[in-house]
Design an enzyme around this catalytic site. Structure first.
Site, mmCIF file in Angstrom:
data_model
loop_
_atom_site.group_PDB
_atom_site.id
_atom_site.type_symbol
_atom_site.label_atom_id
_atom_site.label_comp_id
_atom_site.label_asym_id
_atom_site.label_seq_id
_atom_site.Cartn_x
_atom_site.Cartn_y
_atom_site.Cartn_z
ATOM 1 N N TYR A 129 -8.549 -10.666 2.164
ATOM 2 C CA TYR A 129 -9.807 -10.012 2.583
ATOM 3 C C TYR A 129 -10.642 -9.525 1.402
ATOM 4 C CZ TYR A 129 -7.298 -5.539 2.015
ATOM 5 O OH TYR A 129 -6.571 -4.505 1.509
ATOM 6 N N GLU A 130 -10.044 -9.476 0.208
ATOM 7 C CA GLU A 130 -10.829 -9.092 -0.976
ATOM 8 C C GLU A 130 -11.696 -10.256 -1.457
ATOM 9 O OE1 GLU A 130 -8.648 -6.499 -3.957
ATOM 10 O OE2 GLU A 130 -6.968 -7.122 -2.702
ATOM 11 N N HIS A 178 -2.952 0.392 -4.909
ATOM 12 C CA HIS A 178 -2.302 -0.778 -5.509
ATOM 13 C C HIS A 178 -2.472 -0.699 -7.023
ATOM 14 C CE1 HIS A 178 -1.396 -3.320 -1.926
ATOM 15 N NE2 HIS A 178 -2.226 -2.459 -1.389
ATOM 16 N N ASN A 234 0.877 3.761 10.955
ATOM 17 C CA ASN A 234 0.012 4.268 12.034
ATOM 18 C C ASN A 234 0.316 3.468 13.289
ATOM 19 O OD1 ASN A 234 -1.480 2.114 10.248
ATOM 20 N ND2 ASN A 234 -2.340 1.914 12.303
ATOM 21 N N HIS A 277 -5.296 -9.269 -1.778
ATOM 22 C CA HIS A 277 -5.360 -9.658 -0.372
ATOM 23 C C HIS A 277 -6.440 -10.716 -0.175
ATOM 24 C CE1 HIS A 277 -3.995 -5.467 -0.642
ATOM 25 N NE2 HIS A 277 -3.243 -5.727 0.409
ATOM 26 N N ALA A 330 2.417 -2.085 4.481
ATOM 27 C CA ALA A 330 2.069 -1.063 5.462
ATOM 28 C C ALA A 330 1.579 -1.808 6.696
ATOM 29 C CB ALA A 330 0.971 -0.175 4.904
ATOM 30 N N MET A 376 -2.275 -6.961 7.129
ATOM 31 C CA MET A 376 -3.243 -7.883 6.508
ATOM 32 C C MET A 376 -2.674 -8.551 5.261
ATOM 33 S SD MET A 376 -6.503 -5.321 6.658
ATOM 34 C CE MET A 376 -6.803 -4.288 8.109
ATOM 35 N N SER A 377 -1.350 -8.684 5.185
ATOM 36 C CA SER A 377 -0.770 -9.229 3.942
ATOM 37 C C SER A 377 0.498 -10.007 4.258
ATOM 38 C CB SER A 377 -0.462 -8.074 2.981
ATOM 39 O OG SER A 377 0.607 -7.300 3.465
ATOM 40 N N HIS A 384 -7.705 4.187 5.983
ATOM 41 C CA HIS A 384 -6.782 3.791 4.920
ATOM 42 C C HIS A 384 -6.081 5.000 4.297
ATOM 43 C CE1 HIS A 384 -5.046 1.196 1.922
ATOM 44 N NE2 HIS A 384 -5.597 1.883 0.940
ATOM 45 N N SER A 434 0.812 -1.233 0.000
ATOM 46 C CA SER A 434 0.000 0.000 0.000
ATOM 47 C C SER A 434 0.840 1.276 0.000
ATOM 48 C CB SER A 434 -0.879 0.070 1.261
ATOM 49 O OG SER A 434 -1.896 -0.856 1.201
#
Ligand code: HPA
Length: 296
Positions: free
Chosen positions: A102-103, A78, A252, A100, A130, A228-229, A264, A47
């Site tokens: 989650y997609e 992306h 963050n 990802h 990230a 998440m990756s 995001h 990201s």
């Protein structure tokens, strides 16, 4: 009534051995028809970190949409190109953007690009992402090399029939993140004067960010950062014995540590603000890793 045999047999369409191999061969053949460059090092850019691909010399950029069976990301930040070229004298292939879990993609699709890098010739792959900072003292913009991970996604890209041509049924992950590649990152950080720490990355499925209670749990079980990756790709690459290095941009502070809400746009913004330090560190890391993997 007896059911036809085909409906009682286990079905593993997404992970079917021969279709996985064939899909990868078609994708590789398409790329190899566009360029004769054989990458030694692969890159997966996360990201807000994809613009590094635009700095490659003699580059050829191929949109994912053109590559047979290559899944596409819908996430902002992306880009979705496979970019081949050189960083100094090191031939690289770079995934500018990833998909990802989650997609909603099958894990075989989440790791398709990583396997393509290996199939094209990459002997080492450097992954960026990230992440939210958990360890005390972290600040947005910090960079952290992964020493190890916690796979809390509840999924594994190797579930399903094993493709023996790629690697063993039960691959070892004792040194998922190569000590030599981590040392190459530490050297690169000294060379370019960028502070770099090492830590443990916890992978969550997402797409919701964590709750403060989840972040307290992650801290207790040894996580320094959360995202998440990355972990699916690392597992698939280690299955094939590819050397792996990974680096998080702490965009963050994690939920409950951060004063405000997470979003995001902030993640992307911090990644972009960190761009010049990140890119100089990455270029130097690639040069050092290039010395670990011989030219073909
Ligand atoms: N949590 C999970 N994934 C992330 C975060 C976070 O705080 N920041 C960037 N990716």
């Amino acid at each position: 009534m007896t059911l036809p045999a085909s409906s009682t047999a286990p079905r593993h369409e997404a992970n079917d051995e021969s279709s996985s191999l064939q899909e990868l061969e078609s994708a590789a053949a398409y790329v190899q028809a566009k360029t004769s460059l054989v990458p030694r090092v692969g890159l997966i850019l996360g990201s807000g970190l994809g613009s590094f691909a635009n700095t490659l010399e003699a580059r050829v950029s191929i949109p994912y949409a053109e590559i047979p069976f290559m899944p596409q990301s819908a996430v902002v930040g992306h880009a979705g190109n496979l970019v081949l070229g050189r960083v100094g004298d090191v031939e690289v292939a770079c995934l500018q953007g990833r998909v990802h879990a989650y997609e909603g993609h099958a894990m075989s699709k989440v790791v398709f690009g990583a396997r393509l890098l290996s199939r094209l010739g990459a002997k080492a792959v450097l992954i960026t992402n990230a992440a939210g900072g958990i360890r005390d003292g972290m600040a947005p913009g910090d960079l952290m090399v992964l020493r190890d991970h916690l796979n809390l996604m509840g999924r594994n890209p190797l579930a399903g029939p094993n493709v023996d041509a790629w690697g063993p049924r039960f691959p070892d992950l004792t040194e998922a993140y190569s000590a030599q590649v981590r040392a190459a990152a530490a050297d690169a950080a000294k060379q370019v004067g960028v502070p770099l720490s090492e830590g443990v990355y916890a992978a969550m499925l997402g797409p919701s960010y964590e709750t403060p209670a989840e972040i307290r749990m992650l801290r207790v079980i040894g996580a320094d950062a959360v995202g998440m990756s990355t972990v699916p790709e690392v597992i698939a690459l280690r299955h094939q014995r590819v050397l792996v290095g990974a680096m998080s941009c702490i965009t963050n502070l994690a939920a409950g540590i951060s004063k405000g809400e997470l979003d995001h746009a902030e993640v992307e913004e911090t990644a972009r603000a960190t761009k010049s330090r990140f890119e100089s560190l990455l270029a130097s890391w690639i040069a050092n890793v290039g010395r670990l993997v011989p030219a073909q």
